[in-house]
Design a protein around this motif. Structure first.
Motif, PDB file in Angstrom:
ATOM      1  N   SER A  78       0.802  -1.223   0.000  1.00 14.75           N
ATOM      2  CA  SER A  78       0.000   0.000   0.000  1.00 14.75           C
ATOM      3  C   SER A  78       0.834   1.272   0.000  1.00 14.75           C
ATOM      4  O   SER A  78       0.286   2.370  -0.167  1.00 14.75           O
ATOM      5  CB  SER A  78      -0.938   0.006   1.209  1.00 14.75           C
ATOM      6  OG  SER A  78      -0.193  -0.078   2.410  1.00 14.75           O
ATOM      7  N   LYS A 369      -6.587  15.550  -1.559  1.00 16.43           N
ATOM      8  CA  LYS A 369      -6.103  14.204  -1.236  1.00 16.43           C
ATOM      9  C   LYS A 369      -6.314  13.240  -2.405  1.00 16.43           C
ATOM     10  O   LYS A 369      -5.555  12.269  -2.547  1.00 16.43           O
ATOM     11  CB  LYS A 369      -6.781  13.672   0.022  1.00 16.43           C
ATOM     12  CG  LYS A 369      -8.248  13.308  -0.151  1.00 16.43           C
ATOM     13  CD  LYS A 369      -8.838  12.794   1.152  1.00 16.43           C
ATOM     14  CE  LYS A 369     -10.299  12.385   1.002  1.00 16.43           C
ATOM     15  NZ  LYS A 369     -10.891  11.920   2.279  1.00 16.43           N
ATOM     16  N   TYR A 370      -7.313  13.528  -3.255  1.00 16.45           N
ATOM     17  CA  TYR A 370      -7.555  12.631  -4.386  1.00 16.45           C
ATOM     18  C   TYR A 370      -6.495  12.787  -5.471  1.00 16.45           C
ATOM     19  O   TYR A 370      -5.990  11.801  -6.007  1.00 16.45           O
ATOM     20  CB  TYR A 370      -8.957  12.876  -4.950  1.00 16.45           C
ATOM     21  CG  TYR A 370     -10.054  12.563  -3.967  1.00 16.45           C
ATOM     22  CD1 TYR A 370     -10.196  11.286  -3.438  1.00 16.45           C
ATOM     23  CD2 TYR A 370     -10.957  13.538  -3.552  1.00 16.45           C
ATOM     24  CE1 TYR A 370     -11.201  10.984  -2.520  1.00 16.45           C
ATOM     25  CE2 TYR A 370     -11.966  13.252  -2.640  1.00 16.45           C
ATOM     26  CZ  TYR A 370     -12.077  11.981  -2.128  1.00 16.45           C
ATOM     27  OH  TYR A 370     -13.069  11.702  -1.222  1.00 16.45           O
ATOM     28  N   ALA A 373      -2.963  11.572  -4.359  1.00 18.66           N
ATOM     29  CA  ALA A 373      -2.774  10.128  -4.198  1.00 18.66           C
ATOM     30  C   ALA A 373      -2.030   9.507  -5.375  1.00 18.66           C
ATOM     31  O   ALA A 373      -1.628   8.345  -5.306  1.00 18.66           O
ATOM     32  CB  ALA A 373      -4.124   9.441  -4.010  1.00 18.66           C
ATOM     33  N   ASP A 409     -14.135   3.437  -7.512  1.00 18.29           N
ATOM     34  CA  ASP A 409     -13.861   3.434  -6.077  1.00 18.29           C
ATOM     35  C   ASP A 409     -13.060   2.173  -5.759  1.00 18.29           C
ATOM     36  O   ASP A 409     -13.612   1.069  -5.644  1.00 18.29           O
ATOM     37  CB  ASP A 409     -15.174   3.459  -5.298  1.00 18.29           C
ATOM     38  CG  ASP A 409     -14.960   3.552  -3.798  1.00 18.29           C
ATOM     39  OD1 ASP A 409     -13.827   3.857  -3.380  1.00 18.29           O
ATOM     40  OD2 ASP A 409     -15.931   3.312  -3.047  1.00 18.29           O
ATOM     41  N   ARG A 411     -10.759  -0.109  -3.426  1.00 18.97           N
ATOM     42  CA  ARG A 411     -10.401  -0.430  -2.051  1.00 18.97           C
ATOM     43  C   ARG A 411     -10.374  -1.950  -1.917  1.00 18.97           C
ATOM     44  O   ARG A 411     -10.711  -2.671  -2.851  1.00 18.97           O
ATOM     45  CB  ARG A 411     -11.373   0.203  -1.064  1.00 18.97           C
ATOM     46  CG  ARG A 411     -12.829  -0.207  -1.279  1.00 18.97           C
ATOM     47  CD  ARG A 411     -13.769   0.529  -0.338  1.00 18.97           C
ATOM     48  NE  ARG A 411     -13.921   1.936  -0.706  1.00 18.97           N
ATOM     49  CZ  ARG A 411     -14.567   2.816   0.035  1.00 18.97           C
ATOM     50  NH1 ARG A 411     -15.093   2.439   1.198  1.00 18.97           N
ATOM     51  NH2 ARG A 411     -14.690   4.062  -0.362  1.00 18.97           N
ATOM     52  N   ASN A 423      -4.282   0.921  -0.840  1.00 21.45           N
ATOM     53  CA  ASN A 423      -4.972   1.975  -0.095  1.00 21.45           C
ATOM     54  C   ASN A 423      -6.337   2.237  -0.710  1.00 21.45           C
ATOM     55  O   ASN A 423      -6.535   2.075  -1.917  1.00 21.45           O
ATOM     56  CB  ASN A 423      -4.154   3.267  -0.123  1.00 21.45           C
ATOM     57  CG  ASN A 423      -2.904   3.176   0.730  1.00 21.45           C
ATOM     58  OD1 ASN A 423      -2.925   2.606   1.816  1.00 21.45           O
ATOM     59  ND2 ASN A 423      -1.806   3.734   0.237  1.00 21.45           N
ATOM     60  N   ASN A 424      -7.276   2.656   0.138  1.00 22.97           N
ATOM     61  CA  ASN A 424      -8.560   3.104  -0.394  1.00 22.97           C
ATOM     62  C   ASN A 424      -8.322   4.373  -1.212  1.00 22.97           C
ATOM     63  O   ASN A 424      -7.749   5.350  -0.719  1.00 22.97           O
ATOM     64  CB  ASN A 424      -9.531   3.410   0.745  1.00 22.97           C
ATOM     65  CG  ASN A 424      -9.913   2.159   1.510  1.00 22.97           C
ATOM     66  OD1 ASN A 424      -9.693   1.045   1.043  1.00 22.97           O
ATOM     67  ND2 ASN A 424     -10.483   2.345   2.687  1.00 22.97           N
ATOM     68  N   THR A 425      -8.744   4.352  -2.454  1.00 22.80           N
ATOM     69  CA  THR A 425      -8.527   5.515  -3.315  1.00 22.80           C
ATOM     70  C   THR A 425      -9.601   5.565  -4.380  1.00 22.80           C
ATOM     71  O   THR A 425     -10.382   4.618  -4.556  1.00 22.80           O
ATOM     72  CB  THR A 425      -7.123   5.457  -3.975  1.00 22.80           C
ATOM     73  OG1 THR A 425      -6.860   6.686  -4.640  1.00 22.80           O
ATOM     74  CG2 THR A 425      -7.052   4.321  -5.000  1.00 22.80           C
TER      75      THR A 425
END
Length: 484
Positions: A78, A369-370, A373, A409, A411, A423-425
């Motif tokens: 991650s 943050k998006y 990433a 989405d 994750r 990572n959730n992204t």
């Protein structure tokens, strides 16, 4: 010899006549004629024909993201920052034709067929180019299992899904050609048995599947329509021109389980009520967004020699802190912390549960943050905002550039980290720039219409002023010739 009294009477009478005529012609008869010519009806052949099959050229450009360091099984861990390389534009012309049109009670009911034709401009990259991107089917299955399966079965089913897909060489990421990703699609046959098995185990109902199931983001949409629209023709008032009264027979949507978010507001973005008020919001119903949005005035611009009011989508439309947007988050009543941050719209409610997330290109105006990433994303106002330029009097769109980005989405959902350590992204797949610019003949027609309207406005005020001046002159003459 004419007496002074007669002269005074003539001057006053002419003044009153001019006032009456200018008021009748300038504010009643001429506007009525102009209004009748602006109504969209089959009797008005020119405007009806332009509305039915717009002569203005439409283009849609696709920009795809190639992940340069994505392994098909997912990142090694991650901590890996994924690098995106933008490819494009890939340009298609777009043809729109309305059909099955009916007129009743000042309303127009119709369907609109959209067709796309590849028209490369310059040295565009080939559609046969392979790119590495996220596998939307993999994450759709993972998301549906998490959302719909019994909680105690989620991890077991997720592991089974991951292993079964791996056996048929399907992974969290994939290499496909640009053509496959957009219009050609790829076979979903390897998924069918897995889908059926998971459906039986989890009790998840499956929609009816075609004989040759395929998936592409625009697969099967060429030559289709966006549903039945019912709009105002202008016969009930030009201030209502183009306003949508129903879509697919319904006055409201049923995606968001909220009366406010399910409202259908505004027009379809192609026509607007004349006389633009820059202090008012302009609402547009966008079927691809499954909701209505609004634009606000930003500044005046000039295109094709026409001065227009530029409207843009303000940040608050997709601001997660805006109370008007709470109902677009499916988890808000459960846990607001599960909602996406600013700039994103979760389309699961209208995409059969698929984890499709919509944003502006490069997450422009979204939470940083998006975009942070990934490497390779650079939000820029000039290239990534939506613009609608309207001529102020006629409200004719002089230039339109609608820009949206399709994301998945991404994750782990119920998949253990030993199989997928990520990572959730929100993973960008591609973004679209859909444009329409008046051609020169259409621009000339708009300029002529504006000049005629301005000429009528100037003339009626001039005649009214002349009439008032004559009446005043009559009173002055009366005072001069017949003083007390």
């Amino acid at each position: 010899m004419v007496s002074n009294m007669v002269k005074t009477g003539i001057v006053a009478a002419v003044g009153v006549t001019v006032i009456v005529l200018s008021s009748t012609l300038g504010w009643i008869l001429v506007p009525d004629i102009v209004t009748s010519e602006a109504i969209i009806t089959e009797d008005n052949e020119a405007i009806y024909g332009a509305w039915k099959s717009p002569p203005v050229p439409f283009f849609i450009q696709f920009f795809l993201f190639n992940c340069t360091n994505c392994e098909l099984e997912g990142p090694e861990n991650s901590s890996v920052v994924l690098d995106l390389q933008q490819l494009g534009p890939f340009t298609f012309s777009e043809k729109r034709v309305k059909f099955n049109i009916t007129e009743k009670d000042g309303l127009l009911t119709y369907f609109e067929e959209e067709s796309y034709y590849y028209e490369p401009m310059g040295n565009e990259t080939s559609l046969d180019e392979y790119i590495t991107t996220v596998n939307p089917v993999y994450f759709t299955l993972a998301s549906l299992i998490t959302d719909l399966a019994p909680p105690e079965s989620v991890e077991t089913l997720s592991i089974a899904m991951h292993r079964l897909l791996k056996d048929v060489e399907e992974h969290p990421f994939m290499r496909r050609t640009i053509s496959e990703i957009l219009f050609e699609g790829w076979s979903l046959q390897p998924y069918i048995e897995i889908l059926v098995m998971l459906s039986d185990l989890a009790g998840i109902p499956l929609p009816e599947l075609p004989e040759d199931p395929r998936f592409g983001y625009f697969y099967g949409v060429n030559g289709t329509d966006g549903g039945e629209f019912k709009i105002e023709s202008g016969a009930n008032g030009l201030d209502k021109l183009g306003l949508i009264r129903s879509w697919n027979g319904e006055k409201n949507l049923n995606y968001w389980n909220d009366d406010f978010c399910d409202m259908i507001n505004g027009t379809d973005g192609a026509i607007y009520p004349p006389v633009v008020d820059v202090n008012e919001r302009i609402y547009i119903f966008v079927t691809d967004l499954c909701r209505s949005i609004y634009t606000t005035y930003e500044r005046d611009v000039e295109t094709m020699g026409i001065t227009a009011n530029r409207f843009t989508v303000p940040p608050e439309v997709f601001d997660d802190k805006n109370p008007d947007n709470f109902c677009y988050c499916r988890d808000y009543s459960t846990n607001p912390e599960l909602c996406f941050s600013a700039g994103l719209l979760d389309l699961r409610p209208c995409q059969f549960g698929a984890p499709v997330v919509l944003s502006t290109p490069h997450f422009y105006l979204g939470d940083e943050k998006y975009s942070n990433a990934f490497t390779g994303l650079k939000p820029v106002k000039q290239w990534h905002e939506t613009n609608i330029d309207l001529e102020p009097l006629t409200a004719v769109p002089v230039f339109i550039s609608e820009r949206i980005q399709i994301n998945i989405d991404v994750r782990r959902y119920g998949i253990p980290s030993r199989f997928l350590d990520i990572n959730n992204t929100v993973f960008p797949v591609f973004w679209i720039n859909e444009t329409a610019v008046l051609d020169q003949p259409s621009a000339d027609d708009v300029t002529l219409a504006v000049n005629v309207i301005n000429g009528l406005n100037i003339s009626r005020w001039c005649f009214l002023a002349a009439g008032i001046a004559l009446v005043i002159a009559g009173f002055v003459m009366l005072v001069i010739f017949y003083p007390k």
